[in-house]
Enzyme design. Structure first.
Site, PDB file in Angstrom:
ATOM      1  CG  ASP A  32      -6.887  -6.539  -2.714  1.00  0.00           C
ATOM      2  OD1 ASP A  32      -8.019  -6.990  -2.954  1.00  0.00           O
ATOM      3  OD2 ASP A  32      -6.612  -5.869  -1.692  1.00  0.00           O
ATOM      4  CB  THR A  80     -17.200  -6.734 -17.899  1.00  0.00           C
ATOM      5  OG1 THR A  80     -18.153  -6.336 -18.879  1.00  0.00           O
ATOM      6  CG2 THR A  80     -16.193  -5.632 -17.685  1.00  0.00           C
ATOM      7  NE  ARG A 106      -1.763  -3.324  12.478  1.00  0.00           N
ATOM      8  CZ  ARG A 106      -2.111  -3.485  11.198  1.00  0.00           C
ATOM      9  NH1 ARG A 106      -1.901  -4.636  10.597  1.00  0.00           N
ATOM     10  NH2 ARG A 106      -2.642  -2.502  10.522  1.00  0.00           N
ATOM     11  CD  GLN A 116      -6.982  -3.796   9.399  1.00  0.00           C
ATOM     12  OE1 GLN A 116      -8.158  -4.086   9.562  1.00  0.00           O
ATOM     13  NE2 GLN A 116      -6.364  -3.957   8.241  1.00  0.00           N
ATOM     14  CE  LYS A 174      -3.719  -6.303   0.363  1.00  0.00           C
ATOM     15  NZ  LYS A 174      -4.432  -5.186  -0.293  1.00  0.00           N
ATOM     16  CG  ASP A 190      -1.933  -1.142   1.154  1.00  0.00           C
ATOM     17  OD1 ASP A 190      -2.342  -1.506   0.031  1.00  0.00           O
ATOM     18  OD2 ASP A 190      -2.309  -1.664   2.216  1.00  0.00           O
ATOM     19  N   GLY A 197       0.348  -5.263   6.236  1.00  0.00           N
ATOM     20  CA  GLY A 197       0.778  -4.062   5.530  1.00  0.00           C
ATOM     21  C   GLY A 197       1.649  -3.180   6.399  1.00  0.00           C
ATOM     22  NE  ARG A 198      -2.175   0.411   8.011  1.00  0.00           N
ATOM     23  CZ  ARG A 198      -3.413   0.727   8.361  1.00  0.00           C
ATOM     24  NH1 ARG A 198      -3.714   1.994   8.658  1.00  0.00           N
ATOM     25  NH2 ARG A 198      -4.355  -0.187   8.435  1.00  0.00           N
ATOM     26  CB  THR A 233     -13.620  -5.972   7.372  1.00  0.00           C
ATOM     27  OG1 THR A 233     -12.559  -5.461   6.602  1.00  0.00           O
ATOM     28  CG2 THR A 233     -13.566  -7.479   7.398  1.00  0.00           C
ATOM     29  CE  LYS A 250     -11.102  -5.487  -1.532  1.00  0.00           C
ATOM     30  NZ  LYS A 250      -9.737  -4.926  -1.570  1.00  0.00           N
ATOM     31  CG  HIS A 273     -19.063  -6.225  -7.927  1.00  0.00           C
ATOM     32  ND1 HIS A 273     -19.510  -5.725  -6.737  1.00  0.00           N
ATOM     33  CD2 HIS A 273     -20.128  -6.807  -8.502  1.00  0.00           C
ATOM     34  CE1 HIS A 273     -20.804  -5.994  -6.593  1.00  0.00           C
ATOM     35  NE2 HIS A 273     -21.197  -6.649  -7.668  1.00  0.00           N
ATOM     36  CG  ASP A 274     -18.601  -4.671 -14.839  1.00  0.00           C
ATOM     37  OD1 ASP A 274     -19.733  -4.806 -15.365  1.00  0.00           O
ATOM     38  OD2 ASP A 274     -17.899  -3.670 -15.004  1.00  0.00           O
ATOM     39  CB  ILE A 275     -21.973  -7.884 -16.740  1.00  0.00           C
ATOM     40  CG1 ILE A 275     -21.016  -7.317 -17.789  1.00  0.00           C
ATOM     41  CG2 ILE A 275     -23.049  -6.883 -16.355  1.00  0.00           C
ATOM     42  CD1 ILE A 275     -21.695  -7.022 -19.114  1.00  0.00           C
ATOM     43  N   PRO A 276     -20.700 -10.729 -15.910  1.00  0.00           N
ATOM     44  CG  PRO A 276     -21.963 -12.676 -15.539  1.00  0.00           C
ATOM     45  CD  PRO A 276     -22.102 -11.194 -15.721  1.00  0.00           C
TER      46      PRO A 276
HETATM   47  O1  C5P Z   1      -1.686  -2.054   6.924  1.00  0.00           O
HETATM   48  P1  C5P Z   1      -2.597  -3.233   7.145  1.00  0.00           P
HETATM   49  O2  C5P Z   1      -1.866  -4.456   7.650  1.00  0.00           O
HETATM   50  O3  C5P Z   1      -3.801  -2.883   7.985  1.00  0.00           O
HETATM   51  O4  C5P Z   1      -3.103  -3.590   5.675  1.00  0.00           O
HETATM   52  C1  C5P Z   1      -4.047  -4.585   5.446  1.00  0.00           C
HETATM   53  C2  C5P Z   1      -4.298  -4.733   3.990  1.00  0.00           C
HETATM   54  O5  C5P Z   1      -5.364  -5.654   3.802  1.00  0.00           O
HETATM   55  C3  C5P Z   1      -4.719  -3.452   3.266  1.00  0.00           C
HETATM   56  O6  C5P Z   1      -4.198  -3.502   1.937  1.00  0.00           O
HETATM   57  C4  C5P Z   1      -6.227  -3.524   3.265  1.00  0.00           C
HETATM   58  O7  C5P Z   1      -6.786  -2.859   2.174  1.00  0.00           O
HETATM   59  C5  C5P Z   1      -6.449  -5.024   3.135  1.00  0.00           C
HETATM   60  N1  C5P Z   1      -7.732  -5.498   3.618  1.00  0.00           N
HETATM   61  C6  C5P Z   1      -8.166  -5.331   4.919  1.00  0.00           C
HETATM   62  N2  C5P Z   1      -9.393  -5.808   5.315  1.00  0.00           N
HETATM   63  C7  C5P Z   1     -10.173  -6.448   4.433  1.00  0.00           C
HETATM   64  C8  C5P Z   1      -9.746  -6.637   3.131  1.00  0.00           C
HETATM   65  C9  C5P Z   1      -8.512  -6.140   2.756  1.00  0.00           C
HETATM   66  O8  C5P Z   1      -7.444  -4.766   5.728  1.00  0.00           O
HETATM   67  N3  C5P Z   1     -11.305  -6.954   4.829  1.00  0.00           N
END
Ligand code: C5P
Length: 237
Positions: free
Chosen positions: A58, A67, A183, A192, A31, A9, A212-213, A122, A60, A62-65
């Site tokens: 990643d 496409t 984490r 989160q 990712k 990210d 990520g972070r 989420t 995601k 989401h469109d007509i099949p």
């Molecule tokens: O920095 P962090 O560890 O929170 O990053 C989590 C990654 O997972 C981000 O790219 C976020 O968009 C993704 N993600 C999420 N929760 C979801 C789906 C994807 O945190 N339900």
């Protein structure tokens, strides 16, 4: 054995490339999300190929099949090991995604990427589901969507660590669980809400763990990644 996915990210291609350069020798998947896919897709695909690392795209879909199938064909490539779709696109859309991935992979002579379904984001709460007129408890809706995804040929669903046991109980161990919100002990939770440690994610049965972070902002990303990989191995022992 659970696999670690590092979320790239990062706002620029240079930063994403640097992160891959720092970590490519470890056994992780990178990712690339909408930020990178809208900002610098070709750069990241080329760099991943040059460094021979695996990608979770990643996107995601989401469109007509038709496409979604056409988009999927464009995403299948040797380094793409996971691509995702929104389960809310429905059975036919998910079928189209899986078929297109299989078809294109066969043309290229490669293994098709695993297709994962996003159930309910989420970030959505019960009132969001209610507002949309999707009746029922949001956790139940997510489980139902995971079942539809499985029937449509998807390999797994994206869910919180806290939902993995229910997912596996309902749909079997072969239906894979990919879990963000991870984490390490004592790490900051950021935005989160329902976090879990790598160790508890492995114990719950997660197949893929997204971080990520905690890695991206670490003073030494390689050391932070290795520490999480060690924790995953120890949790299995
Ligand atoms: O920095 P962090 O560890 O929170 O990053 C989590 C990654 O997972 C981000 O790219 C976020 O968009 C993704 N993600 C999420 N929760 C979801 C789906 C994807 O945190 N339900």
């Amino acid at each position: 054995m659970a696999q670690l996915i590092v979320a790239l990210d990062l706002p620029t291609a240079e930063e994403a490339e640097r992160c891959i350069d720092e970590l490519y020798e470890t056994d992780v998947i990178f990712k690339i999300g909408l930020e990178g896919l809208c900002g610098y897709p070709e750069r990241i695909f080329a760099h991943a190929e040059a460094r021979d690392v695996r990608l979770f795209i990643d996107v995601k879909l989401h469109d007509i099949p038709r496409t979604v199938g056409a988009a999927m064909e464009r995403l299948v490539r040797p380094n793409a090991s996971i691509v995702n779709v929104h389960a809310l696109g429905g059975s036919r859309m998910m079928h189209a995604a899986v078929d297109a991935a299989a078809h294109r992979a066969e043309q290229l002579g490669i293994t098709r990427p695993e297709i994962f379904a996003v159930t309910m984001l989420t970030s959505m709460e019960q009132r969001d589901a209610d507002e949309l007129g999707i009746g029922g408890d949001i956790g139940g809706i997510a489980m139902r969507l995971a079942g539809i995804a499985r029937s449509a040929g998807c390999d797994g669903a994206i869910c919180s660590v806290h939902e993995v046991a229910a997912l596996k109980a309902a749909y079997g161990g072969n239906f894979l669980a990919l879990t963000p919100g991870i984490r390490p002990e004592n790490a900051e939770s950021h935005d989160q809400r329902r976090i879990a440690t790598p160790r508890s994610a492995v114990a719950a049965g997660s197949d893929y763990i997204v971080v990520g972070r905690p890695i991206l902002t670490a003073p030494d990303r390689l050391a932070a990644t290795r520490a999480i990989l060690d924790e995953i191995v120890e949790a299995r022992a």
